[in-house]
Design a protein around this motif. Structure first.
Motif, PDB file in Angstrom:
ATOM      1  N   ARG A   1      -2.775  11.222  40.018  1.00 54.93           N
ATOM      2  CA  ARG A   1      -3.425  11.930  40.408  1.00 54.93           C
ATOM      3  C   ARG A   1      -4.379  12.079  41.697  1.00 54.93           C
ATOM      4  N   VAL A   2      -4.399  13.237  43.015  1.00 55.27           N
ATOM      5  CA  VAL A   2      -4.345  13.094  44.029  1.00 55.27           C
ATOM      6  C   VAL A   2      -5.765  13.277  43.768  1.00 55.27           C
ATOM      7  N   PHE A   3      -6.560  14.258  42.497  1.00 52.27           N
ATOM      8  CA  PHE A   3      -7.513  15.103  43.005  1.00 52.27           C
ATOM      9  C   PHE A   3      -7.945  15.631  41.543  1.00 52.27           C
ATOM     10  N   GLY A   4      -9.187  15.919  41.390  1.00 53.14           N
ATOM     11  CA  GLY A   4      -9.175  16.301  39.818  1.00 53.14           C
ATOM     12  C   GLY A   4      -9.730  15.650  38.807  1.00 53.14           C
ATOM     13  N   ASP A   5     -10.524  15.495  37.609  1.00 53.26           N
ATOM     14  CA  ASP A   5     -11.356  15.109  36.722  1.00 53.26           C
ATOM     15  C   ASP A   5     -10.847  15.891  35.242  1.00 53.26           C
ATOM     16  N   SER A   6     -10.454  16.200  35.257  1.00 51.38           N
ATOM     17  CA  SER A   6     -10.288  17.592  34.164  1.00 51.38           C
ATOM     18  C   SER A   6      -9.416  16.274  33.258  1.00 51.38           C
ATOM     19  N   ARG A   7      -9.355  17.077  31.677  1.00 52.66           N
ATOM     20  CA  ARG A   7      -8.369  16.194  30.615  1.00 52.66           C
ATOM     21  C   ARG A   7      -6.672  16.617  30.996  1.00 52.66           C
ATOM     22  N   LEU A   8      -6.417  15.373  31.041  1.00 53.11           N
ATOM     23  CA  LEU A   8      -4.667  15.802  30.840  1.00 53.11           C
ATOM     24  C   LEU A   8      -3.769  16.087  29.697  1.00 53.11           C
ATOM     25  N   ALA A   9      -3.269  17.092  29.457  1.00 52.22           N
ATOM     26  CA  ALA A   9      -2.082  16.681  28.432  1.00 52.22           C
ATOM     27  C   ALA A   9      -0.908  16.502  28.704  1.00 52.22           C
ATOM     28  N   PRO A  10      -0.643  15.944  26.991  1.00 58.32           N
ATOM     29  CA  PRO A  10       0.419  14.906  27.159  1.00 58.32           C
ATOM     30  C   PRO A  10       1.737  15.275  28.021  1.00 58.32           C
ATOM     31  N   ASN A  11       2.174  16.219  28.313  1.00 50.80           N
ATOM     32  CA  ASN A  11       3.355  16.651  29.053  1.00 50.80           C
ATOM     33  C   ASN A  11       3.063  16.337  30.768  1.00 50.80           C
ATOM     34  N   GLN A  12       1.576  16.387  31.320  1.00 53.74           N
ATOM     35  CA  GLN A  12       1.255  15.644  32.118  1.00 53.74           C
ATOM     36  C   GLN A  12       1.230  14.480  32.520  1.00 53.74           C
ATOM     37  N   PHE A  13       1.720  13.432  31.822  1.00 53.03           N
ATOM     38  CA  PHE A  13       1.802  11.761  32.172  1.00 53.03           C
ATOM     39  C   PHE A  13       3.262  11.332  31.803  1.00 53.03           C
ATOM     40  N   PRO A  14       3.585  11.263  33.194  1.00 56.59           N
ATOM     41  CA  PRO A  14       5.395  10.953  33.268  1.00 56.59           C
ATOM     42  C   PRO A  14       5.821   9.402  32.692  1.00 56.59           C
ATOM     43  N   TYR A  15       4.464   8.590  32.785  1.00 51.26           N
ATOM     44  CA  TYR A  15       5.152   7.282  32.388  1.00 51.26           C
ATOM     45  C   TYR A  15       3.920   7.006  30.662  1.00 51.26           C
ATOM     46  N   TRP A  16       5.463   6.577  30.277  1.00 53.53           N
ATOM     47  CA  TRP A  16       5.073   6.012  28.860  1.00 53.53           C
ATOM     48  C   TRP A  16       5.301   4.701  28.627  1.00 53.53           C
ATOM     49  N   GLY A  17       3.857   4.201  27.403  1.00 46.48           N
ATOM     50  CA  GLY A  17       4.488   2.527  27.035  1.00 46.48           C
ATOM     51  C   GLY A  17       5.265   2.923  25.813  1.00 46.48           C
ATOM     52  N   GLN A  18       5.594   1.613  25.052  1.00 43.51           N
ATOM     53  CA  GLN A  18       6.124   1.472  23.959  1.00 43.51           C
ATOM     54  C   GLN A  18       5.432   1.856  22.039  1.00 43.51           C
ATOM     55  N   GLY A  19       4.476   1.420  22.634  1.00 42.35           N
ATOM     56  CA  GLY A  19       3.002   1.935  21.634  1.00 42.35           C
ATOM     57  C   GLY A  19       3.256   0.430  21.222  1.00 42.35           C
ATOM     58  N   THR A  20       2.321   0.209  19.878  1.00 40.48           N
ATOM     59  CA  THR A  20       1.276  -1.132  19.621  1.00 40.48           C
ATOM     60  C   THR A  20       0.961  -0.018  18.272  1.00 40.48           C
ATOM     61  N   GLN A  21       1.446  -1.000  17.252  1.00 39.89           N
ATOM     62  CA  GLN A  21       0.997  -0.623  15.491  1.00 39.89           C
ATOM     63  C   GLN A  21       0.075  -1.151  15.769  1.00 39.89           C
ATOM     64  N   VAL A  22      -0.676   0.233  14.668  1.00 39.84           N
ATOM     65  CA  VAL A  22      -2.258   0.039  13.925  1.00 39.84           C
ATOM     66  C   VAL A  22      -2.221   0.551  12.889  1.00 39.84           C
ATOM     67  N   THR A  23      -2.839  -0.553  12.039  1.00 37.50           N
ATOM     68  CA  THR A  23      -2.181  -0.428  10.750  1.00 37.50           C
ATOM     69  C   THR A  23      -4.126  -0.650   9.822  1.00 37.50           C
ATOM     70  N   VAL A  24      -4.576   0.413   9.529  1.00 35.41           N
ATOM     71  CA  VAL A  24      -5.869   0.177   8.380  1.00 35.41           C
ATOM     72  C   VAL A  24      -5.641  -0.208   7.554  1.00 35.41           C
ATOM     73  N   SER A  25      -6.248  -1.168   6.825  1.00 34.34           N
ATOM     74  CA  SER A  25      -6.234  -0.564   4.935  1.00 34.34           C
ATOM     75  C   SER A  25      -6.995  -0.360   4.786  1.00 34.34           C
TER      76      SER A  25
END
Length: 126
Positions: free
Chosen positions: A101-125
């Motif tokens: 981002r060059v300017f602005g501090d608003s909350r972004l929608a998921p489709n506004q994030f172009p770069y994603w990781g593979q994810g990490t599993q969190v399990t709460v028992s």
């Protein structure tokens, strides 16, 4: 372009804590807003938290407000998600995502994030 990778997931009992890390490559990490999202089995991906480029503004989903804290260390190219008082309903795959981002501090929608990781599993028992 930036690459992000999550770590820190695992199995924890209800009421416990975990800290997730999102490590980014590249030398310009400080220009990226970073968000955390999660997806539980059979459910859509949902927003968890977002932190703006300099860390001065954060956003949280109502379901995690007061329990989760997002922070960043731009010198280490890393964003953290501290998760306390975990509940079984927090069980999901957690993803971090980055958006330049060059300017602005608003909350972004998921489709506004172009770069994603593979994810990490969190399990709460319970």
């Amino acid at each position: 372009q930036v690459h992000v990778a999550e770590s820190g997931g695992g199995l924890v009992q209800a009421g416990g804590s975990l800290r997730l890390s999102c490590a980014a490559s590249g030398r310009t990490f400080s220009i990226y807003d970073v968000g955390w999202f999660r997806q539980a089995p059979g459910k859509e991906r949902e927003f968890v938290a977002q932190i703006v480029r300099n860390g001065g503004i954060t956003y949280y989903a109502d379901s995690v407000k007061g329990r989760f804290t997002i922070s960043r260390d731009n010198a280490k190219n890393t964003v953290y998600l501290q998760m306390n008082s975990l509940k079984p309903e927090d069980t999901a795959v957690y993803y971090c995502a980055a958006a330049p981002r060059v300017f602005g501090d608003s909350r972004l929608a998921p489709n506004q994030f172009p770069y994603w990781g593979q994810g990490t599993q969190v399990t709460v028992s319970s």
